[in-house]
Design a protein around this motif. Sequence first.
Motif, PDB file in Angstrom:
ATOM      1  N   HIS A  16      -1.172  35.361  -9.814  1.00 54.11           N
ATOM      2  CA  HIS A  16      -2.262  35.586  -8.861  1.00 54.11           C
ATOM      3  C   HIS A  16      -2.757  34.285  -8.238  1.00 54.11           C
ATOM      4  O   HIS A  16      -2.996  34.223  -7.031  1.00 54.11           O
ATOM      5  CB  HIS A  16      -3.420  36.310  -9.536  1.00 54.11           C
ATOM      6  CG  HIS A  16      -3.137  37.750  -9.820  1.00 54.11           C
ATOM      7  ND1 HIS A  16      -4.028  38.584 -10.476  1.00 54.11           N
ATOM      8  CD2 HIS A  16      -2.053  38.518  -9.539  1.00 54.11           C
ATOM      9  CE1 HIS A  16      -3.496  39.795 -10.571  1.00 54.11           C
ATOM     10  NE2 HIS A  16      -2.300  39.770 -10.031  1.00 54.11           N
ATOM     11  N   ASN A  17      -2.919  33.265  -9.042  1.00 55.33           N
ATOM     12  CA  ASN A  17      -3.387  31.973  -8.532  1.00 55.33           C
ATOM     13  C   ASN A  17      -2.402  31.403  -7.509  1.00 55.33           C
ATOM     14  O   ASN A  17      -2.775  31.057  -6.373  1.00 55.33           O
ATOM     15  CB  ASN A  17      -3.577  31.010  -9.701  1.00 55.33           C
ATOM     16  CG  ASN A  17      -3.804  29.571  -9.276  1.00 55.33           C
ATOM     17  OD1 ASN A  17      -2.856  28.831  -9.050  1.00 55.33           O
ATOM     18  ND2 ASN A  17      -5.057  29.164  -9.159  1.00 55.33           N
ATOM     19  N   GLU A  18      -1.148  31.329  -7.884  1.00 55.50           N
ATOM     20  CA  GLU A  18      -0.117  30.752  -7.012  1.00 55.50           C
ATOM     21  C   GLU A  18       0.004  31.510  -5.692  1.00 55.50           C
ATOM     22  O   GLU A  18       0.040  30.911  -4.609  1.00 55.50           O
ATOM     23  CB  GLU A  18       1.227  30.777  -7.740  1.00 55.50           C
ATOM     24  CG  GLU A  18       2.415  30.318  -6.904  1.00 55.50           C
ATOM     25  CD  GLU A  18       3.747  30.601  -7.585  1.00 55.50           C
ATOM     26  OE1 GLU A  18       4.779  30.620  -6.878  1.00 55.50           O
ATOM     27  OE2 GLU A  18       3.766  30.813  -8.825  1.00 55.50           O
ATOM     28  N   ALA A  25      -7.317  35.880 -11.883  1.00 52.25           N
ATOM     29  CA  ALA A  25      -6.314  34.902 -12.311  1.00 52.25           C
ATOM     30  C   ALA A  25      -6.321  34.864 -13.836  1.00 52.25           C
ATOM     31  O   ALA A  25      -6.903  35.728 -14.482  1.00 52.25           O
ATOM     32  CB  ALA A  25      -6.613  33.532 -11.717  1.00 52.25           C
ATOM     33  N   SER A  54      -7.478  32.332 -15.802  1.00 51.55           N
ATOM     34  CA  SER A  54      -8.556  31.549 -16.416  1.00 51.55           C
ATOM     35  C   SER A  54      -9.567  31.150 -15.350  1.00 51.55           C
ATOM     36  O   SER A  54      -9.290  31.236 -14.143  1.00 51.55           O
ATOM     37  CB  SER A  54      -7.991  30.276 -17.060  1.00 51.55           C
ATOM     38  OG  SER A  54      -7.443  29.427 -16.061  1.00 51.55           O
ATOM     39  N   SER A 107     -10.495  28.156 -14.596  1.00 50.24           N
ATOM     40  CA  SER A 107     -10.006  27.005 -13.819  1.00 50.24           C
ATOM     41  C   SER A 107      -9.116  27.463 -12.668  1.00 50.24           C
ATOM     42  O   SER A 107      -9.178  26.906 -11.561  1.00 50.24           O
ATOM     43  CB  SER A 107      -9.267  26.018 -14.722  1.00 50.24           C
ATOM     44  OG  SER A 107      -8.143  26.625 -15.321  1.00 50.24           O
ATOM     45  N   GLU A 108      -8.287  28.496 -12.902  1.00 47.08           N
ATOM     46  CA  GLU A 108      -7.444  29.025 -11.821  1.00 47.08           C
ATOM     47  C   GLU A 108      -8.293  29.710 -10.748  1.00 47.08           C
ATOM     48  O   GLU A 108      -8.039  29.561  -9.548  1.00 47.08           O
ATOM     49  CB  GLU A 108      -6.422  30.013 -12.379  1.00 47.08           C
ATOM     50  CG  GLU A 108      -5.299  29.365 -13.161  1.00 47.08           C
ATOM     51  CD  GLU A 108      -4.143  30.316 -13.441  1.00 47.08           C
ATOM     52  OE1 GLU A 108      -3.121  29.835 -13.966  1.00 47.08           O
ATOM     53  OE2 GLU A 108      -4.244  31.524 -13.124  1.00 47.08           O
ATOM     54  N   ASP A 122     -11.432  29.034 -10.026  1.00 47.22           N
ATOM     55  CA  ASP A 122     -12.128  27.965  -9.304  1.00 47.22           C
ATOM     56  C   ASP A 122     -11.228  27.351  -8.225  1.00 47.22           C
ATOM     57  O   ASP A 122     -11.685  27.073  -7.112  1.00 47.22           O
ATOM     58  CB  ASP A 122     -12.585  26.869 -10.269  1.00 47.22           C
ATOM     59  CG  ASP A 122     -13.853  27.229 -11.028  1.00 47.22           C
ATOM     60  OD1 ASP A 122     -14.584  28.128 -10.560  1.00 47.22           O
ATOM     61  OD2 ASP A 122     -14.099  26.628 -12.091  1.00 47.22           O
ATOM     62  N   GLU A 123      -9.961  27.163  -8.566  1.00 45.12           N
ATOM     63  CA  GLU A 123      -9.008  26.589  -7.604  1.00 45.12           C
ATOM     64  C   GLU A 123      -8.800  27.526  -6.419  1.00 45.12           C
ATOM     65  O   GLU A 123      -8.736  27.088  -5.267  1.00 45.12           O
ATOM     66  CB  GLU A 123      -7.675  26.303  -8.301  1.00 45.12           C
ATOM     67  CG  GLU A 123      -6.678  25.576  -7.416  1.00 45.12           C
ATOM     68  CD  GLU A 123      -5.330  25.365  -8.088  1.00 45.12           C
ATOM     69  OE1 GLU A 123      -4.515  24.595  -7.531  1.00 45.12           O
ATOM     70  OE2 GLU A 123      -5.072  25.958  -9.156  1.00 45.12           O
ATOM     71  N   MET A 124      -8.714  28.807  -6.688  1.00 45.04           N
ATOM     72  CA  MET A 124      -8.548  29.792  -5.610  1.00 45.04           C
ATOM     73  C   MET A 124      -9.756  29.812  -4.680  1.00 45.04           C
ATOM     74  O   MET A 124      -9.617  29.812  -3.446  1.00 45.04           O
ATOM     75  CB  MET A 124      -8.316  31.185  -6.213  1.00 45.04           C
ATOM     76  CG  MET A 124      -6.985  31.332  -6.899  1.00 45.04           C
ATOM     77  SD  MET A 124      -6.954  32.656  -8.145  1.00 45.04           S
ATOM     78  CE  MET A 124      -7.273  34.117  -7.151  1.00 45.04           C
ATOM     79  N   ASP A 173     -12.227  34.707 -20.727  1.00 45.62           N
ATOM     80  CA  ASP A 173     -11.832  33.451 -21.387  1.00 45.62           C
ATOM     81  C   ASP A 173     -12.475  33.335 -22.770  1.00 45.62           C
ATOM     82  O   ASP A 173     -11.839  32.896 -23.733  1.00 45.62           O
ATOM     83  CB  ASP A 173     -12.253  32.244 -20.533  1.00 45.62           C
ATOM     84  CG  ASP A 173     -11.337  32.006 -19.335  1.00 45.62           C
ATOM     85  OD1 ASP A 173     -10.306  32.693 -19.223  1.00 45.62           O
ATOM     86  OD2 ASP A 173     -11.664  31.125 -18.516  1.00 45.62           O
TER      87      ASP A 173
END
Length: 325
Positions: free
Chosen positions: A81-83, A102, A104, A106-107, A109-111, A315
């Motif tokens: 999902h993140n990628e 995603a 986690s 952290s993933e 947050d990146e999205m 998490d």
Amino acid sequence: MQHPKTIHWGIIGLGKIAHKFAQDLSHVPNCKLYAVASRDQLKANRFSKSYGSQIAYSNYEALVEDQNIDAVYIATPHAFHNEHSILCLNHKKAVLCEKPFAMSLSEVDEMIATAKANNVLLMEALWTYFLPHYQFTLNHLQQATYGRIKKIEADFGFQPEIDMTSRLFKKSLGGGSLLDIGIYPLFAALSTLGEPVQIESKATFFENGVDSSTLMLLSYANGVEAHLKSTLVEQTPTEAIFYCDNGIIKINSRFHEPSSVTVISEGNEDTYEFDYTTNGYNYEAHHFNELIRQNKTESDIMTFDFSKKLITMLDTVRQQIGLTY
């Protein structure tokens, strides 16, 4: 009167849930399935023919480069999902990404950071939030029609054929009960009670290390508790029950999808039906289309804050039960 903009959709990942989404998209006005993508061209061709998309791509990159696409529904396994969200967002495509958002926080947050950097709409596709029976329940709970919530019980369990090569059980794809179905009981608690002050979890596991069942107890500052369960080894009622001061609101099986609601109060028991005629994915798609037309970059219902709180709870549970991917 100006005709609403027709939203052109793409779908990445053509598994079971993508079929349901594509079926329901045909019930949403002023939008159409324009393109689909799979790593398998034959699979893409078959899917495209079934739902009348104009193009079937054999890779995701080709789909996101298509200038005719406004929105992409991501239905690949959790681990991607993140990628795949970031791939779409960097090509300025609005993204409706299946739950869990995603793997986690952290993933996630990146999205969200990528969506903001590109000024593009991103939303977690937690369809239950948009279903009329769930909105009916939320309204009564928020209005305290039957008093305040005293306790919640929510479960989701079924007994699929055990196949360790399938997405549902494969550890590398985020398999197990928690991320796939445990998210729904957690969602029921978060959407009605907010964040707990404490989470206590325990789990059983399959031989490959993914959780077969997970029990979660959420405790709140006002003394309210949410008793939650997910399992892949038994059939459970799959209900969400809200015990209030002056009554009980029960979302009947299966609570996360189109269902009915039974209210028990003052000796009376009334069941409300909602005349569903689709799988139920059309409600989130309609909401998403409207966000695009209004040039919004975040949903006012399925907010970034809500998605971040939900993945944080997942998490926490994973950490407590010792589940790593």
